[in-house]
Design a protein around this motif. Sequence first.
Motif, PDB file in Angstrom:
ATOM      1  N   TYR A 149       7.028 -15.692  -1.958  1.00 43.36           N
ATOM      2  CA  TYR A 149       8.111 -16.653  -1.753  1.00 43.36           C
ATOM      3  C   TYR A 149       7.575 -17.955  -1.150  1.00 43.36           C
ATOM      4  CZ  TYR A 149      12.113 -18.842   0.583  1.00 43.36           C
ATOM      5  OH  TYR A 149      13.044 -19.746   1.034  1.00 43.36           O
ATOM      6  N   ALA A 150       6.650 -17.820  -0.207  1.00 40.75           N
ATOM      7  CA  ALA A 150       6.016 -18.970   0.442  1.00 40.75           C
ATOM      8  C   ALA A 150       4.613 -18.538   0.850  1.00 40.75           C
ATOM      9  CB  ALA A 150       6.834 -19.424   1.650  1.00 40.75           C
ATOM     10  N   ASP A 151       3.907 -19.428   1.550  1.00 37.80           N
ATOM     11  CA  ASP A 151       2.531 -19.108   1.922  1.00 37.80           C
ATOM     12  C   ASP A 151       2.427 -17.826   2.734  1.00 37.80           C
ATOM     13  OD1 ASP A 151       1.631 -21.301   0.600  1.00 37.80           O
ATOM     14  OD2 ASP A 151       1.453 -22.578   2.384  1.00 37.80           O
ATOM     15  N   ASP A 152       3.406 -17.594   3.586  1.00 31.70           N
ATOM     16  CA  ASP A 152       3.332 -16.430   4.463  1.00 31.70           C
ATOM     17  C   ASP A 152       4.559 -15.531   4.335  1.00 31.70           C
ATOM     18  OD1 ASP A 152       5.134 -18.135   5.554  1.00 31.70           O
ATOM     19  OD2 ASP A 152       4.457 -17.904   7.631  1.00 31.70           O
ATOM     20  N   ARG A 153       5.235 -15.556   3.207  1.00 30.82           N
ATOM     21  CA  ARG A 153       6.415 -14.721   2.993  1.00 30.82           C
ATOM     22  C   ARG A 153       6.408 -14.173   1.559  1.00 30.82           C
ATOM     23  NH1 ARG A 153       6.585 -14.801   7.647  1.00 30.82           N
ATOM     24  NH2 ARG A 153       8.295 -15.281   9.102  1.00 30.82           N
ATOM     25  N   TRP A 154       6.902 -12.940   1.436  1.00 32.41           N
ATOM     26  CA  TRP A 154       6.996 -12.289   0.128  1.00 32.41           C
ATOM     27  C   TRP A 154       8.378 -11.670  -0.022  1.00 32.41           C
ATOM     28  CZ3 TRP A 154       2.634 -12.716   2.904  1.00 32.41           C
ATOM     29  CH2 TRP A 154       1.468 -13.093   2.242  1.00 32.41           C
ATOM     30  N   ASP A 155       8.901 -11.703  -1.234  1.00 28.68           N
ATOM     31  CA  ASP A 155      10.195 -11.077  -1.517  1.00 28.68           C
ATOM     32  C   ASP A 155       9.980  -9.748  -2.226  1.00 28.68           C
ATOM     33  OD1 ASP A 155      11.458 -13.176  -0.350  1.00 28.68           O
ATOM     34  OD2 ASP A 155      12.270 -14.036  -2.212  1.00 28.68           O
ATOM     35  N   LEU A 156      10.632  -8.733  -1.705  1.00 30.06           N
ATOM     36  CA  LEU A 156      10.530  -7.385  -2.271  1.00 30.06           C
ATOM     37  C   LEU A 156      11.891  -6.963  -2.802  1.00 30.06           C
ATOM     38  CD1 LEU A 156       8.848  -4.258  -0.721  1.00 30.06           C
ATOM     39  CD2 LEU A 156      11.246  -4.145  -1.414  1.00 30.06           C
ATOM     40  N   SER A 157      11.905  -6.329  -3.953  1.00 37.21           N
ATOM     41  CA  SER A 157      13.142  -5.771  -4.504  1.00 37.21           C
ATOM     42  C   SER A 157      12.862  -4.378  -5.049  1.00 37.21           C
ATOM     43  CB  SER A 157      13.708  -6.659  -5.618  1.00 37.21           C
ATOM     44  OG  SER A 157      12.776  -6.778  -6.674  1.00 37.21           O
ATOM     45  N   CYS A 158      13.842  -3.495  -4.880  1.00 39.61           N
ATOM     46  CA  CYS A 158      13.713  -2.133  -5.387  1.00 39.61           C
ATOM     47  C   CYS A 158      15.080  -1.465  -5.391  1.00 39.61           C
ATOM     48  CB  CYS A 158      12.718  -1.316  -4.557  1.00 39.61           C
ATOM     49  SG  CYS A 158      13.241  -1.024  -2.857  1.00 39.61           S
ATOM     50  N   THR A 159      15.143  -0.270  -5.980  1.00 40.33           N
ATOM     51  CA  THR A 159      16.388   0.494  -6.065  1.00 40.33           C
ATOM     52  C   THR A 159      16.218   1.813  -5.324  1.00 40.33           C
ATOM     53  OG1 THR A 159      16.754  -0.427  -8.269  1.00 40.33           O
ATOM     54  CG2 THR A 159      18.096   1.463  -7.636  1.00 40.33           C
ATOM     55  N   GLU A 177       0.823  -1.213   0.000  1.00 44.53           N
ATOM     56  CA  GLU A 177       0.000   0.000   0.000  1.00 44.53           C
ATOM     57  C   GLU A 177       0.860   1.267   0.000  1.00 44.53           C
ATOM     58  OE1 GLU A 177      -2.678  -0.220   3.289  1.00 44.53           O
ATOM     59  OE2 GLU A 177      -3.803  -1.904   2.460  1.00 44.53           O
ATOM     60  N   ASN A 178       2.004   1.197   0.651  1.00 45.02           N
ATOM     61  CA  ASN A 178       2.934   2.332   0.724  1.00 45.02           C
ATOM     62  C   ASN A 178       4.322   1.869   0.290  1.00 45.02           C
ATOM     63  OD1 ASN A 178       1.075   2.600   3.501  1.00 45.02           O
ATOM     64  ND2 ASN A 178       1.148   4.407   2.223  1.00 45.02           N
ATOM     65  N   PRO A 179       4.591   1.841  -1.029  1.00 46.46           N
ATOM     66  CA  PRO A 179       5.856   1.286  -1.543  1.00 46.46           C
ATOM     67  C   PRO A 179       7.085   2.052  -1.052  1.00 46.46           C
ATOM     68  CG  PRO A 179       4.235   1.540  -3.300  1.00 46.46           C
ATOM     69  CD  PRO A 179       3.686   2.247  -2.117  1.00 46.46           C
ATOM     70  N   LEU A 180       8.193   1.324  -0.978  1.00 48.21           N
ATOM     71  CA  LEU A 180       9.473   1.936  -0.629  1.00 48.21           C
ATOM     72  C   LEU A 180      10.036   2.756  -1.783  1.00 48.21           C
ATOM     73  CD1 LEU A 180      11.420  -0.867   1.302  1.00 48.21           C
ATOM     74  CD2 LEU A 180      10.942   1.436   2.134  1.00 48.21           C
ATOM     75  N   ALA A 181       9.766   2.347  -3.025  1.00 46.43           N
ATOM     76  CA  ALA A 181      10.317   3.026  -4.194  1.00 46.43           C
ATOM     77  C   ALA A 181       9.401   2.820  -5.394  1.00 46.43           C
ATOM     78  CB  ALA A 181      11.720   2.493  -4.497  1.00 46.43           C
ATOM     79  N   GLU A 182       9.593   3.643  -6.426  1.00 44.15           N
ATOM     80  CA  GLU A 182       8.754   3.571  -7.621  1.00 44.15           C
ATOM     81  C   GLU A 182       8.908   2.242  -8.349  1.00 44.15           C
ATOM     82  OE1 GLU A 182       6.476   5.604  -8.743  1.00 44.15           O
ATOM     83  OE2 GLU A 182       6.742   7.173  -7.238  1.00 44.15           O
ATOM     84  N   ASP A 183      10.122   1.674  -8.353  1.00 45.70           N
ATOM     85  CA  ASP A 183      10.366   0.443  -9.118  1.00 45.70           C
ATOM     86  C   ASP A 183      10.194  -0.819  -8.273  1.00 45.70           C
ATOM     87  OD1 ASP A 183      12.563   0.653  -7.474  1.00 45.70           O
ATOM     88  OD2 ASP A 183      14.037   0.151  -9.032  1.00 45.70           O
ATOM     89  N   GLN A 184       9.523  -0.707  -7.143  1.00 46.00           N
ATOM     90  CA  GLN A 184       9.359  -1.845  -6.228  1.00 46.00           C
ATOM     91  C   GLN A 184       8.603  -3.000  -6.895  1.00 46.00           C
ATOM     92  OE1 GLN A 184       8.110  -1.199  -2.018  1.00 46.00           O
ATOM     93  NE2 GLN A 184       6.281  -2.350  -2.605  1.00 46.00           N
ATOM     94  N   VAL A 185       9.118  -4.211  -6.691  1.00 40.92           N
ATOM     95  CA  VAL A 185       8.470  -5.433  -7.186  1.00 40.92           C
ATOM     96  C   VAL A 185       8.336  -6.401  -6.012  1.00 40.92           C
ATOM     97  CG1 VAL A 185       8.671  -7.418  -8.725  1.00 40.92           C
ATOM     98  CG2 VAL A 185       9.422  -5.154  -9.508  1.00 40.92           C
ATOM     99  N   VAL A 186       7.147  -6.979  -5.846  1.00 42.44           N
ATOM    100  CA  VAL A 186       6.895  -7.931  -4.757  1.00 42.44           C
ATOM    101  C   VAL A 186       6.381  -9.237  -5.366  1.00 42.44           C
ATOM    102  CG1 VAL A 186       5.598  -8.404  -2.646  1.00 42.44           C
ATOM    103  CG2 VAL A 186       6.340  -6.069  -3.150  1.00 42.44           C
ATOM    104  N   VAL A 187       7.027 -10.355  -5.011  1.00 44.73           N
ATOM    105  CA  VAL A 187       6.584 -11.688  -5.468  1.00 44.73           C
ATOM    106  C   VAL A 187       6.460 -12.604  -4.253  1.00 44.73           C
ATOM    107  CG1 VAL A 187       7.632 -11.450  -7.753  1.00 44.73           C
ATOM    108  CG2 VAL A 187       8.970 -12.409  -5.882  1.00 44.73           C
TER     109      VAL A 187
END
Length: 357
Positions: A303-313, A291-301
């Motif tokens: 990883y598991a049932d209760d975990r998500w991986d976030l990447s950004c610059t 809802e409140n991204p860390l950066a404009e290019d943030q991508v979230v996928v």
Amino acid sequence: MINHHRRRTALRKILQREGKSLSTADIHTELCRWFNDFSLHVKTTLRDLEALTEAELVTQGETGSDKKSKYWKTGRGSFDLTLSPTEAMTLAAIFDHAERFGFPPHTVQLTKLRECATTEITKHSKRTVAWTQQITSGTRFTLLKPGKYDPAHLDLIQGAILDDASLEVTYLPRDAGGVECIYLLKPLALSYQDSNVYLSAYVLEEQWPQSDPPASDTYRGKYSSNGPKSMCALMLHRMVEVKTSWQKIPGPASYDFNSFEVQKHLMTIHGESPIQLKLRLSPNLHNRLTENPLAEDQVVVQYADDRWDLSCTLHDTQGLRLFLLSNAGDIEVLAPPVIRAHVRETLRRAASVYAGD
């Protein structure tokens, strides 16, 4: 002939520009200069001022040195400004936010503008509740009380920035044994952050009470200057005295407030280049950061049932590290290694502090 509308508009602008009470004679002199017409009669100026007073555009000012003269100042309706009710609500929210986050002296300077906005809200609101109960601002974080500074210092700095002038600032550097240092500097910009006011400046010279400046390994920046002929950010509440200087100091050839060179002094940025940040999130932080991204290019996928991986610059800043530590229970830093190590070592030190419980 100069009609009454032009004269009265000029009178209002003269009072707004001066920002203080003026005598009828002084206002009349300024009005003649305004139109370059010294045939205007002072009685005409007096009639215009009285007409503006009836319209609440001008009001009686404080008595000055001339006890026989009337004094005038701008009135409540002195702004040549039209606000819609919704624009007035937005402006009122900005004032409320500034006051909550440590800047009441600045909102006091704009009392008439604030009154203009609140009058529009009250006039158009069909609800009987006070407008102050309709608009507010806040944060979930604990706000520190602002550092106390002399408002007159801020006035001098603002004036110097507008006039492209130089300043002589007596400053109290941190970890310098309580000694005061004098900086001859060029004020460039003001930054309002974390309930404090910072001055971005170019320091030409330093004068220390001892013959030698601090050792080369002494931490500087933000709590003191970075040395002669360098950029820095200084805290307003550490300024003991501020005076205008007759010297003309040329500023940096290309000053950009948003550049890395300037921001690194204000924000504490680790490294010049942006980093590739990778985080593993719990459901709680996944919800927040989608809802409140860390950066404009943030991508979230997922990883598991209760975990998500976030990447950004983004840049590795003090603010980023504080955010990661404050949410350490819901975030695992995967990369870069330097931030992962920082979070790990900080948590180890914290755990050792509480180990005896």
